[in-house]
Design an enzyme around this catalytic site. Structure first.
Site, short mmCIF file in Angstrom:
data_model
loop_
_atom_site.label_atom_id
_atom_site.label_comp_id
_atom_site.label_asym_id
_atom_site.label_seq_id
_atom_site.Cartn_x
_atom_site.Cartn_y
_atom_site.Cartn_z
N GLY A 240 0.82 -1.20 0.00
CA GLY A 240 0.00 0.00 0.00
C GLY A 240 0.86 1.25 0.00
N PRO A 241 0.24 2.42 -0.05
CA PRO A 241 0.99 3.67 -0.09
C PRO A 241 1.80 3.90 1.18
CG PRO A 241 -1.33 3.99 -0.69
CD PRO A 241 -1.21 2.62 -0.12
N PRO A 242 2.81 4.76 1.11
CA PRO A 242 3.58 5.08 2.32
C PRO A 242 2.70 5.75 3.37
CG PRO A 242 4.71 5.85 0.33
CD PRO A 242 3.34 5.44 -0.09
N GLY A 243 3.03 5.49 4.63
CA GLY A 243 2.35 6.16 5.72
C GLY A 243 1.01 5.58 6.09
N THR A 244 0.69 4.36 5.65
CA THR A 244 -0.60 3.77 5.96
C THR A 244 -0.52 2.77 7.12
OG1 THR A 244 -0.21 2.21 4.14
CG2 THR A 244 -1.63 4.10 3.69
N GLY A 245 0.66 2.61 7.75
CA GLY A 245 0.74 1.81 8.96
C GLY A 245 1.21 0.39 8.77
N LYS A 246 1.89 0.08 7.67
CA LYS A 246 2.30 -1.30 7.41
C LYS A 246 3.31 -1.81 8.45
CE LYS A 246 3.63 -0.29 3.20
NZ LYS A 246 3.19 1.13 3.15
N THR A 247 4.33 -1.00 8.70
CA THR A 247 5.37 -1.43 9.65
C THR A 247 4.82 -1.51 11.06
OG1 THR A 247 7.06 -0.41 8.26
CG2 THR A 247 7.66 -0.91 10.54
N SER B 44 -5.28 2.02 -17.26
CA SER B 44 -6.49 2.63 -16.70
C SER B 44 -6.80 4.01 -17.26
CB SER B 44 -6.39 2.70 -15.17
OG SER B 44 -5.30 3.51 -14.78
N LYS C 254 -8.38 5.56 -5.92
CA LYS C 254 -8.76 6.55 -6.93
C LYS C 254 -9.93 7.41 -6.46
CE LYS C 254 -6.98 3.71 -10.72
NZ LYS C 254 -7.29 2.85 -11.87
#
Length: 674
Positions: free
Chosen positions: A254-261, A580, A623
């Protein structure tokens, strides 16, 4: 007399020095380290070689360091899992707001991995003495285990073929097929089942032979039933810990800063496992993962082995961060090493070049993170189960800022006790006018800037009367300056040949413009804007579709042969590709050739075929969030994405009119002003 009187102290001094030699100390450490057989043999072999070497040569230090590594690695040291779903859920909720689908999937993953521990094991007891079988069966059944009995190895194999067995307790000497033959067959056909050997002919040699043959433990007869219960519990615990690490490898994308780590850290906390984060961004040298061969003084183990040494356990949660940014050059292909590391069939015997003997990585729970999963090689992607982290809605960002970010930043500048608060309108203004992202990093930076300026005001104003206690929306420009982002709806009027598209990038959903102009020429189509092959083919297909239906659209055929058409994607320094934008290009060309202005409050996405059919695209949620951030009112998406649209939260579609289309012609009534 003189020499006789002092000979004893000299001998004691020589003996003392001998006892204090590094090799002797190392031998004692090797004996007490409880190394597995192959590691013990490697350590003893290296020490024997060092005894014949001169301590002054470089190879002596290399060998000594190697044995020290063997002793310090956690070959058999594991952390026992203590998962309570209620506690795990509270940890995830306390660390993250939103991400409901992600947290639900993680709880399912953890539940599936730990439920196996609550199921009582099925134990097969193999012994030619009926009394011994009955005694062991009675004791283990009292502990809640389910037991089956066999009088020899042949009968045991029949039971193995028909039943689900978790552990085998086998006598060594039996008629027909003895314990060694049974152990060899189990290791060959059922390698996941541990075997405890029991015999009345106990000796050091038989114990060593049984352990080298693959037995999990060794007991002597007559069996001490308390020792048997303790040994069974230990072996099954080790088996359950190994199964915790096996299974699908999670990949958070997912995009950076979405809480993956931070979600990975929460999983380790929920399981009460050690957490290791290993960033792979920019990794190009294969030796960083697999280690260097012990041919020179500076040789080192790979990062995986070194991290396990630091952790001190063989079953941590290991996060492989930014796995999509692994490089490749003449020093090797690190992504290929990850194929072995992440494959449960191969990582049981992972061989580090420095270690030069197998180390079992199957107990580790691997979690990978990636911004763009398409960058990963296909075989590596197939080894992982992808969990998508989508961007946050404006409402979710407000909640997260209020619950997590603002308290953390106020505490960071020492204002947590000053009673300072942010009005919801102030946070909303920061989100819409100063950040444009899927994640939260820029939002946190801007809130941190406001908090630092507030700290300066408090220090400058001794009486603290001028510094505001409540930050309102109108105060934000004074802290952060002029707004950085303006709604795209108000930035331009309806125009001919200029359309708005929705695309997905590794940083989340984005708005792009497609511009088309015509000039005198010979019917040539020019495409600019750092485009990939797929985008170029989409433009050719859209133009061919329009030409095939020129009469329907009332377009003069001479226009195609007497004019050149130039299609441009702004932000030419950024590479663009993907299918797309097909419908967006089609509408831009149709607007140009028919002279109909495109509505500035409409955005589109969808792949378009040569026959005009609109195909499904990915990243619909991202989107739609991008359309919200840009102030778009109407979004046109493929009909084939209807099911994905229906399961989206109401926050994602709030303020948007979503129109589903099957064909390019279906979009025409909704995108033009007249």
């Amino acid at each position: 007399m003189f020499f006789k009187r002092n000979s004893k102290p000299i001998e004691e001094e020589i003996e003392q020095k001998s006892e204090e030699s590094p090799l002797e100390k190392m031998r004692q450490q090797v004996k007490s380290a409880k190394l597995p057989g192959h590691a013990y043999d490697a350590a003893v072999k290296e020490l024997d070689k060092l005894e014949k070497s001169d301590p002054s040569v470089a190879e002596y230090a290399i060998g000594l360091n190697y044995v020290e590594l063997l002793v310090s690695l956690p070959w058999n040291i594991s952390t026992k899992s203590h998962l309570e779903l209620g506690r795990a859920k509270s940890i995830l909720d306390s660390r993250h707001s939103g991400l409901d689908q992600v947290k639900q999937r993680i709880l399912e993953f953890l539940a599936a991995k730990t439920l196996r521990q609550s199921v009582k094991a099925n134990i097969l007891i193999v012994d030619d003495e009926e009394i011994a079988r009955n005694n062991m069966n009675h004791v283990l059944c009292k502990d809640g285990f389910s037991c089956e009995c066999a009088e020899n190895g042949i009968a045991a194999l029949k039971i193995l073929g028909a039943s689900d067995i978790d552990l085998i307790i086998s006598d060594l000497k039996m008629e027909g097929m003895d314990g060694y033959e049974l152990l060899a067959e189990v290791n060959r056909s059922y390698p996941e089942i541990p075997v405890i050997m029991v015999t009345g002919f106990a000796s050091v040699n038989s114990a060593v032979q049984a352990m080298k043959s693959g037995a999990a433990h060794y007991l002597s007869k007559p069996v001490n039933l308390n020792e048997l219960r303790r040994t069974v519990a230990e072996v099954l615990d080790q088996k359950n810990l190994a199964e915790m690490g096996r299974g699908p490898i999670l990949c958070f994308t997912g995009p950076p800063g979405t809480g993956k780590t931070s979600v990975g850290q929460a999983i380790a906390e929920a399981l009460q496992f050690s957490f290791i984060r290993m960033s792979l961004a920019g990794l190009r040298d294969e030796a960083e993962l697999r280690g260097h061969r012990r041919t020179y003084v500076g040789a080192m183990p790979g990062r995986i082995i070194m991290e396990l040494k630091r952790a001190g356990v063989n079953n941590p949660v290991m996060m492989l961060d930014e796995i999509d940014k692994i490089g490749q050059d003449f020093r090797g292909d690190p992504a290929s090493v990850m194929l072995e590391v992440l494959d449960p069939e191969q990582n049981v015997k992972f061989t580090d070049y420095y270690l030069d003997i197998p180390f079992n990585l199957s107990n580790i729970m691997f979690i990978a993170t990636a911004n763009d999963i398409s960058r990963l090689p296909g075989p590596l992607r197939d080894r992982m189960e992808v969990i998508e982290f989508s961007g946050y809605t404006a409402r979710e960002k407000c909640r997260i800022a209020e619950k997590f970010i603002i308290p953390r930043q106020l505490k960071g500048v020492g204002l947590q006790r000053e009673g300072i608060s942010f009005e919801p309108g102030a946070v909303g203004r920061i989100i819409t006018e100063y950040t444009r992202e899927s994640g939260l990093r820029n939002l946190e930076r801007e809130i941190a800037t406001v908090c630092r300026k507030m700290a300066l005001l408090h220090l400058s104003d001794v009486s603290r009367k001028a510094a505001p206690k409540t930050i309102e929306a109108d105060d934000i420009p004074g802290f952060l300056g002029p707004r950085r982002y303006v709604s795209s709806v108000g930035s331009r009027k309806p125009a001919i040949g200029i359309t708005t598209g929705l695309v997905w990038t590794e940083t989340g959903g984005e708005i792009i413009n497609v511009e088309a102009v015509a000039m005198k020429g010979t019917g040539h189509l020019m495409l600019t804007g750092s485009l990939g092959d797929i985008l170029r083919e989409s433009a050719q297909a859209a133009l061919s579709f329009i030409r095939s239906r020129a009469d329907e659209y009332r377009i003069d055929d001479h226009l195609f042969s007497e004019q050149d058409i130039h299609v441009h994607f702004p932000a030419g320094a950024i590479s663009k590709d993907g299918p797309s934008a097909g419908v967006t290009i089609f509408v831009a060309l149709l607007s140009l050739l028919t002279g109909r202005p495109f509505r500035s409050d409409v955005a589109m996405t969808g792949e378009m075929t040569l026959s005009g059919q609109i195909l499904a695209v990915s990243g619909i949620k991202e989107k739609l969030l991008a359309a919200q951030r840009a102030g778009i009112k109407v979004v046109v998406i493929p009909q084939q994405n209807k099911e994905e649209l229906e399961v989206l939260p109401a926050d994602v579609t709030a303020g948007l009119e979503v129109i589903l289309i099957d064909n390019g012609n279906d979009a025409v009534p909704h995108v033009f002003t007249s």
